[in-house]
Design a protein around this motif. Sequence first.
Motif, PDB file in Angstrom:
ATOM      1  N   VAL A  42      37.503  -0.098 -57.891  1.00 43.30           N
ATOM      2  CA  VAL A  42      38.305   0.656 -57.411  1.00 43.30           C
ATOM      3  C   VAL A  42      38.059   1.321 -56.188  1.00 43.30           C
ATOM      4  O   VAL A  42      38.184   1.597 -55.473  1.00 43.30           O
ATOM      5  CB  VAL A  42      39.395   1.500 -57.843  1.00 43.30           C
ATOM      6  N   GLY A  43      37.124   2.307 -56.730  1.00 43.68           N
ATOM      7  CA  GLY A  43      36.173   3.594 -56.272  1.00 43.68           C
ATOM      8  C   GLY A  43      35.592   2.757 -55.155  1.00 43.68           C
ATOM      9  O   GLY A  43      35.170   2.892 -54.244  1.00 43.68           O
ATOM     10  N   MET A  44      34.543   1.669 -55.712  1.00 41.67           N
ATOM     11  CA  MET A  44      34.054   0.465 -54.518  1.00 41.67           C
ATOM     12  C   MET A  44      34.466  -0.032 -53.424  1.00 41.67           C
ATOM     13  O   MET A  44      33.942   0.675 -52.593  1.00 41.67           O
ATOM     14  CB  MET A  44      32.888   0.254 -55.692  1.00 41.67           C
ATOM     15  N   ALA A  45      35.325   0.019 -53.584  1.00 39.92           N
ATOM     16  CA  ALA A  45      36.557  -0.446 -52.505  1.00 39.92           C
ATOM     17  C   ALA A  45      36.930   0.580 -51.927  1.00 39.92           C
ATOM     18  O   ALA A  45      36.848   0.665 -50.594  1.00 39.92           O
ATOM     19  CB  ALA A  45      38.054  -1.053 -53.586  1.00 39.92           C
ATOM     20  N   VAL A  46      37.527   1.430 -52.284  1.00 41.07           N
ATOM     21  CA  VAL A  46      38.257   2.651 -51.656  1.00 41.07           C
ATOM     22  C   VAL A  46      36.938   3.026 -50.728  1.00 41.07           C
ATOM     23  O   VAL A  46      36.865   3.007 -49.465  1.00 41.07           O
ATOM     24  CB  VAL A  46      38.663   3.804 -52.394  1.00 41.07           C
ATOM     25  N   SER A  47      35.670   3.199 -51.267  1.00 42.55           N
ATOM     26  CA  SER A  47      34.537   4.030 -50.693  1.00 42.55           C
ATOM     27  C   SER A  47      34.066   3.186 -49.229  1.00 42.55           C
ATOM     28  O   SER A  47      34.241   3.537 -48.703  1.00 42.55           O
ATOM     29  CB  SER A  47      33.759   4.168 -51.614  1.00 42.55           C
ATOM     30  N   PHE A  48      34.049   1.859 -50.026  1.00 43.40           N
ATOM     31  CA  PHE A  48      33.395   1.149 -48.991  1.00 43.40           C
ATOM     32  C   PHE A  48      35.001   0.452 -47.555  1.00 43.40           C
ATOM     33  O   PHE A  48      33.657   0.424 -46.323  1.00 43.40           O
ATOM     34  CB  PHE A  48      33.318  -0.117 -49.732  1.00 43.40           C
ATOM     35  N   VAL A  49      35.411   0.850 -47.984  1.00 39.79           N
ATOM     36  CA  VAL A  49      36.241  -0.513 -46.861  1.00 39.79           C
ATOM     37  C   VAL A  49      36.423   1.645 -45.882  1.00 39.79           C
ATOM     38  O   VAL A  49      36.551   0.940 -44.496  1.00 39.79           O
ATOM     39  CB  VAL A  49      37.964  -0.223 -47.399  1.00 39.79           C
TER      40      VAL A  49
END
Length: 487
Positions: free
Chosen positions: A455-462
């Motif tokens: 979840v954290g990776m997705a938020v940061s990446f996007v």
Amino acid sequence: MASKYDGLARIIIQNVGGKANIISLTHCVTRLRFKLKDESKANTDILKSTDGIVTVMQTGGQYQIVIGNHVGAVYDTVCQVGHFTSDMKLAEEAVDEKKLSPGAALIDLISGTFLPVLGVLSGVGIIRGLLAVASFFGLLTATDGTYVILNAVGTSFFYFLPIILGMTAAEKMGGNKFIGISIGCSMCYPAIVELSNAEAIGTAFAGTIFATQYYTTFLGIPVLLPSGGYTSTVVPIIVAVFFAVKLEKLLQKVIPNVVKMFFVPLFTLIIIVPLTFLVIGPITGILCALITQLFNTIFGVSGLLAGAILGGMFQVFVIFGLHWGLTPLALTSMAAVGYDNIIPTAMPATFVQTATVLAIYLKSKDEKLKKVALPAFISGLFGITEPAIYGVTLPKKKPFVISCLASAVSGAIMGGLGVKRYSMGGLGIFALATYLNPETQSFYDVSWSVVAILVGMAVSFVITFITYKDEVKAEPTAAEVAAAEAE
């Protein structure tokens, strides 16, 4: 034999003010850590612009040069070129070392005590995690010889931690490391451990809130031992060594040289070891219990909020070296209750940082930046984020802020769901093995850790991919062109 880092080592030594300006030199996972007599003599701008150096940090009384994953090789070359001994420390009397603030001194002491054992601490933690996984899938049982031997490797390091930290703390404080080891050995001595599980012979402080059962006495004074003794503990040995080093240095001044070699250790140990069991151990035990209870209360009130704060701030802690303060808290919690719920809230932050860097790598057209970002991304997956922070996100500012906010989201998930880890050690992807509950063999903590990370990776990446833009280099003005041509 010449090293490929010879040139870099000479530049570093020259630009920290030369060998004469160096008090001590150690290294951690990514940084050379200097203590300098006068930091104003260092050429920070030159070092920052040198190929092979990510950045320079001045924090906690240390002049830190961030190198990257190959810092060990650079450290060895610097020692070779400068003719330094390993973990060089000049005589205290010969050094006019500036006084640190209490906070900086505490962080310096903690980091200096744990840095030498960090690699092994991580390695044995991974072994314990992998054994839990092997047991869960039925590949090994607790009675198998393979399991017993590997478990000895993974468990003994933590069991005898007071001995190990006794040595590193004494070295850090400038004392005799064998005195530190001896104090740690006494705390882990089997007969002492057995006493802590024996039948109580009385109660100290009866009738008060501090009423405590005791199992033996020393010169008629009750010895208050924690359940299970002092094995796997952290704070008591560090405090005990602190006082031992102070006493040792005093005795060095007053005892005649002819008998100093054996009388200094004799009097230091015969005073400090009983003092440890009678005073230092009980007091630090109470303080550690209060701190553990405080964190448990905070997480009990709002694990979501506590996780968000710790997760969001962790990379900031890394910048200033404050993350070392969490290590003894985590170890204390494990020794007291068998698990740690503090560092789990910060664990996803390393992965979030890598996702931010990956987004920049894919979006950027700057080839120089991409050459830094790709290795930083790979390094981050294994828990080493300094190259990502100093080489990519922090200089760009906004990506670093995005990564902190996304880490707060991941931390909130970890804290809100009460995710725990059951063993120290392991960085990055290897840390996941330490989240498997060895008693219940439950994958609850592992599963939610993976969810929080993704979840954290997705938020940061996007967010980073959508908002990131390469800096546009301004075209030189006519006046600047004319000035350049005139030169």
